[in-house]
Motif scaffolding. Structure first.
Motif, PDB file in Angstrom:
ATOM      1  N   TYR A 141       9.539  17.306 -16.359  1.00  0.00           N
ATOM      2  CA  TYR A 141       9.643  18.312 -15.303  1.00  0.00           C
ATOM      3  C   TYR A 141       9.881  19.692 -15.903  1.00  0.00           C
ATOM      4  N   MET A 142       9.070  20.662 -15.481  1.00  0.00           N
ATOM      5  CA  MET A 142       9.268  22.054 -15.886  1.00  0.00           C
ATOM      6  C   MET A 142       9.056  22.946 -14.673  1.00  0.00           C
ATOM      7  N   SER A 143       9.729  24.078 -14.675  1.00  0.00           N
ATOM      8  CA  SER A 143       9.642  24.957 -13.508  1.00  0.00           C
ATOM      9  C   SER A 143       9.868  26.400 -13.919  1.00  0.00           C
ATOM     10  N   TYR A 160       6.196  24.652 -10.195  1.00  0.00           N
ATOM     11  CA  TYR A 160       6.826  23.604 -10.969  1.00  0.00           C
ATOM     12  C   TYR A 160       5.789  22.547 -11.349  1.00  0.00           C
ATOM     13  N   SER A 161       6.180  21.698 -12.288  1.00  0.00           N
ATOM     14  CA  SER A 161       5.263  20.665 -12.782  1.00  0.00           C
ATOM     15  C   SER A 161       6.068  19.405 -13.074  1.00  0.00           C
ATOM     16  N   VAL A 162       5.547  18.271 -12.632  1.00  0.00           N
ATOM     17  CA  VAL A 162       6.243  16.997 -12.874  1.00  0.00           C
ATOM     18  C   VAL A 162       5.645  16.243 -14.054  1.00  0.00           C
ATOM     19  N   ILE A 187      -0.237  18.248 -13.979  1.00  0.00           N
ATOM     20  CA  ILE A 187       0.215  18.287 -12.579  1.00  0.00           C
ATOM     21  C   ILE A 187       1.057  19.534 -12.352  1.00  0.00           C
ATOM     22  N   THR A 188       0.649  20.376 -11.414  1.00  0.00           N
ATOM     23  CA  THR A 188       1.459  21.534 -11.046  1.00  0.00           C
ATOM     24  C   THR A 188       1.500  21.649  -9.527  1.00  0.00           C
ATOM     25  N   ASP A 189       2.506  22.348  -9.036  1.00  0.00           N
ATOM     26  CA  ASP A 189       2.638  22.525  -7.596  1.00  0.00           C
ATOM     27  C   ASP A 189       3.342  23.833  -7.324  1.00  0.00           C
TER      28      ASP A 189
END
Lengths: 111, 107
Positions: A31-33, A48-50, A54-56
């Protein structure tokens, strides 16, 4: 471990310029944000990214792009800088339910 | 994602215990409670976290109610350097920070 490393520490941009804020972590965190913090205000989640690929979007994603091609790196791109993007930017990472580790921040001024 | 509610501000006398409350009534069974603090414009600093049981470390204690709907962060002997904004978070995914509690430790 270096933890979460953000570069540069300081940056001044002119309106309309683009740039990338770098964030790297060496803890194998999924997880990064990215957060921004305006003077006297709280932290607001940008993206953020899990995990890799994958990003959101967070609360305030407009004007910013992200990608996550590797587990270690999560760059934040400003497409066309505006004075409203003057802020301190923090990157954070975690693994599963572990607490967030924060970088030292990038102080960005857009003139 | 569980939402949290904290008082906007609190004062505490230096040397006394600071008790910072947090409500997280929508927390789900697998969500931890995390506490962070931010001093001036430094990056947020992790303090403590827990799931069900009370936790203690060198910085603070965390008391979680049996129904897990609220918790209290305890700084046992507050110092001037504990003046900061304290954030209670009840999720580990899409972590959104609320306004937190601004703690002022008074000499």
């Amino acid at each position: 471990n270096a933890g979460v490393t953000q570069t540069p520490k300081f940056q001044v941009l002119k309106t309309g310029q683009s740039m990338t804020l770098q964030c790297a972590q060496d803890m194998n965190h999924e997880y990064m944000s990215w957060y921004r913090q305006d003077p006297g205000m709280g932290l607001r989640l940008i993206h953020y990214s899990v995990g890799a690929g994958i990003t959101d979007q967070g609360e305030v994603p407009n004007g910013y792009n992200v990608s996550r091609s590797t587990t270690e790196d999560f760059p934040l791109r400003l497409l066309s800088a505006a004075p409203s993007q003057t802020s301190v930017y923090f990157c954070a990472s975690s693994a599963g339910t572990t607490p967030l580790h924060f970088g030292n921040g990038t102080r960005l001024t857009v003139t | 994602d569980a939402k949290t509610t904290q008082p906007t501000s609190m004062d505490c006398a230096e040397g006394r215990a600071a008790n910072l409350p947090c409500n997280h009534s929508t927390i789900s069974g697998n969500e931890y409670v995390y506490w962070y603090r931010q001093i001036h414009s430094q990056g947020p600093q992790y303090i403590i976290h827990g799931l069900k049981n009370n936790e203690t470390n060198e910085m603070a204690s965390l008391i979680i109610t049996e129904d897990r709907k609220s918790s209290t962060l305890i700084l046992p002997h507050a110092t001037l350097r504990d003046t900061a904004v304290y954030y209670c978070i009840a999720t580990y995914d899409k972590v959104i920070f609320g306004p937190g509690t601004s703690l002022s430790v008074i000499p």
